[in-house]
Design an enzyme around this catalytic site. Structure first.
Site, PDB file in Angstrom:
ATOM      1  N   LYS A 191       7.224   2.555   3.510  1.00  0.00           N
ATOM      2  CA  LYS A 191       7.466   3.870   4.113  1.00  0.00           C
ATOM      3  C   LYS A 191       6.905   3.834   5.534  1.00  0.00           C
ATOM      4  O   LYS A 191       5.709   3.878   5.754  1.00  0.00           O
ATOM      5  CB  LYS A 191       6.788   4.987   3.303  1.00  0.00           C
ATOM      6  CG  LYS A 191       7.447   6.295   3.533  1.00  0.00           C
ATOM      7  CD  LYS A 191       6.722   7.440   4.174  1.00  0.00           C
ATOM      8  CE  LYS A 191       5.523   7.465   4.965  1.00  0.00           C
ATOM      9  NZ  LYS A 191       5.760   7.910   6.372  1.00  0.00           N
ATOM     10  N   SER A 247      -4.866   7.281   9.914  1.00  0.00           N
ATOM     11  CA  SER A 247      -6.115   7.957  10.276  1.00  0.00           C
ATOM     12  C   SER A 247      -7.056   8.002   9.064  1.00  0.00           C
ATOM     13  O   SER A 247      -6.608   7.906   7.913  1.00  0.00           O
ATOM     14  CB  SER A 247      -5.806   9.372  10.753  1.00  0.00           C
ATOM     15  OG  SER A 247      -5.127  10.064   9.727  1.00  0.00           O
ATOM     16  N   CYS A 273      -5.982   0.367  16.942  1.00  0.00           N
ATOM     17  CA  CYS A 273      -7.166   0.665  16.135  1.00  0.00           C
ATOM     18  C   CYS A 273      -8.332  -0.230  16.544  1.00  0.00           C
ATOM     19  O   CYS A 273      -9.464   0.027  16.164  1.00  0.00           O
ATOM     20  CB  CYS A 273      -6.860   0.499  14.660  1.00  0.00           C
ATOM     21  SG  CYS A 273      -6.501  -1.196  14.236  1.00  0.00           S
TER      22      CYS A 273
END
Ligand code: NAD
Length: 496
Positions: A180, A233, A288
């Site tokens: 996804k 997140s 990140c």
């Protein structure tokens, strides 16, 4: 560079070896963040589409898991060459929907391909073990079997690379699979699945479902899906970890970051500035592993502040397919507003702004979500801006007097994705790598991204779970061990 000519809309799902127009009542706009142009609309699918994908993956599982591993990896070898042959087209799509520069997008895909290559070794990496004669005539065998149907939920910032931290390992280990993508950047996977569709894989081995929270919840709650990987997140990672674990699934969830870099006075300042600027402003700070907090120690401040301000001001910002552009926009206008508000918050907490990238205007791109590189100087160590993930091209500077203070500051944060040190002292480097609380550590490195044969680590609020993506951790994650103790007394063989 010319604009991307590929027409990839509408956004489809790929289920059971076929492209499918999903039934969705809601859609999310996919926006080129440099131009503001709508590229496509992502169907926000729900549990019903996940159900179809899970059914297809479950049906494909028995034949796929019994396909010899050395045959399974042949598909990966084909995929590697298809990805390489289409690198340019994929990179352009990444730039268009995600905003990063063309070179950054290509580098992202090289990282993806590296994982395909490493997973090609799974026949050896996932082989079992046997100990003969643990007692006379008794052997103990450890097999690795696939976990079953697995799924990955992806963030927006690496639409091409992050699925490949998992996909090649899951497949090569004999699992079937559902991806996804982020609803903000579905087009990269649309293109990559056009390549996957050419591999000749059995139907249902790999499936694509588009959507947002409803699709994610469908994955987390589906009983046939046995393992889930997530990157995004920390708030979502925590949620995914809890809900997937409650439903008895194996889960790994990578979260956000606030990565510190410590700069000692003995560092090579020219090299340090270049690398720190590349880390803080590369991919518009939406990595990140981007450095977000620079801690200068002692006299390092004297030179570093001026040099990093110069590097920030001189960075060429624009549309990532235009020549010479070093930094693209952030993902959308909402992210720009959030980042600018956090910069304002830093100023109100007492930081000064020697370089203020807010209200950026890029000639030719009036609707772009651009934030120029920003330096926040003398950020209060206990303030919000020193703790909150900005996820944009804003570097906060804090000054301390000793390496111990710097390490304590680095360790005070909630996250633990990456920490870096710049120095020419071996003993300082050793002390840092020994004491710092982060899963990825850079010594004179600004983006300490592990190669595909090492785990992509992460500690504290940056990771929920145990096993990470990439390398042997991925092999462990996508296999379950079965231990067999067998007795075959010698006297039985005399009967033949
Ligand atoms: P996000 O958490 O908003 O979204 C990630 C995925 O979760 C998307 O597919 C989205 O559809 C889904 N999602 C979002 N909200 C959800 C909810 N409430 N319930 C269920 N699913 C939900 O993250 P993002 O903005 O796409 O990505 C940026 C974040 O990802 C940053 O925090 C960044 O640090 C982090 N990140 C971490 C790593 C790492 O390795 N640790 C790598 C890349 C990005």
């Amino acid at each position: 560079m010319t604009r991307n000519a590929l027409v990839l809309t509408p956004v489809l799902n790929y289920i059971n070896g076929e492209w499918r127009t999903p039934g969705a009542s809601e859609y999310a706009d996919v926006i080129n963040p440099a131009t503001g142009e709508i590229l496509a609309r992502t169907p926000l699918c729900g549990a019903d589409e996940v159900e179809l994908a899970a059914q297809a993956a479950a049906k494909a599982l028995p034949a796929w898991r019994s396909t010899p591993a050395q045959e399974r990896v042949q598909y990966l070898f084909k995929l590697k060459f298809l990805l390489e042959d289409n690198l340019d087209a994929i990179a352009r799509v990444i730039t268009d929907e995600c905003g990063k520069t063309y070179e950054e997008a290509k580098a992202e895909m090289r990282r993806a391909i590296e994982n395909v290559e490493i997973a090609g070794g799974i026949p050896m990496l996932a082989k079992g073990e046997i100990s003969e004669d643990i007692a006379p005539g008794i052997d103990e065998i450890m097999l690795r079997q696939p976990v079953g149907v697995c799924a990955t939920i992806c963030p927006f910032n690496f639409p091409g690379m992050i699925p490949f931290w998992y996909l090649p390992y899951a497949l090569a280990c004999g699992n079937t699979y559902i991806i996804k993508p982020s609803e903000k950047v579905p087009l990269t996977m649309q293109l990559i699945f056009q390549l996957i569709a050419r591999l000749g894989l059995p139907a249902g081995v790999i499936n694509l479902v588009n959507g947002a929270k409803a699709a994610v919840d469908g994955i987390l709650d589906h009983p046939a899906i046995r393992a889930v990987t997530f990157v995004g997140s920390s708030a979502t990672a925590r949620y995914i970890y809890r809900r997937a674990a409650e439903n008895g699934k194996r889960v790994q969830a990578q979260g956000g970051a606030k990565n510190p870099v410590v700069i000692l006075p003995d560092a090579d300042m020219e090299m340090t500035t270049k690398i720190v600027a590349d880390s803080a402003f590369g991919c518009a700070g939406q990595r990140c592993l981007a450095v977000s907090l620079a801690v200068t120690v002692g006299e390092a401040r004297n030179t570093f502040v001026e040099m990093i301000c110069d590097a920030a001001v001189s960075r060429k910002v624009g549309y990532g397919l235009d020549a010479g552009v070093q930094m693209g926009p952030v993902i959308n206008q909402a992210a720009k507003a959030r980042i600018e508000s956090l910069i304002g918050r830093g100023a109100s907490e007492g930081a000064s702004l020697p370089v203020d990238g807010r209200s950026a205007s890029i000639p030719g791109y009036p609707n772009g979500a651009f934030v120029r590189p920003t330096i926040l100087l003398d950020v209060p160590p206990t303030g919000e801006i020193a703790r909150t993930e900005i996820f944009g091209p804003a570097l906060s500077l804090i000054h301390v007097h000793t390496i111990d203070e710097a390490i304590a500051l680095a360790n005070r944060g909630a996250y633990g994705n990456q920490a870096s040190l710049f120095t020419s002292s071996g003993s300082a480097a050793r002390k840092f790598r020994y004491e710092v609380e982060a899963g990825n550590v850079g010594i004179n490195i600004g983006v300490a991204a592990p190669m595909a044969f090492y785990p992509f680590s992460g500690w504290k609020e940056s990771f929920f779970g145990d096993l990470h993506g990439q390398g042997m951790d991925a092999v462990e994650f996508f296999t379950q061990k079965k231990v067999i103790v067998e007795r075959w007394p010698k006297e039985w063989s005399r009967k033949f």
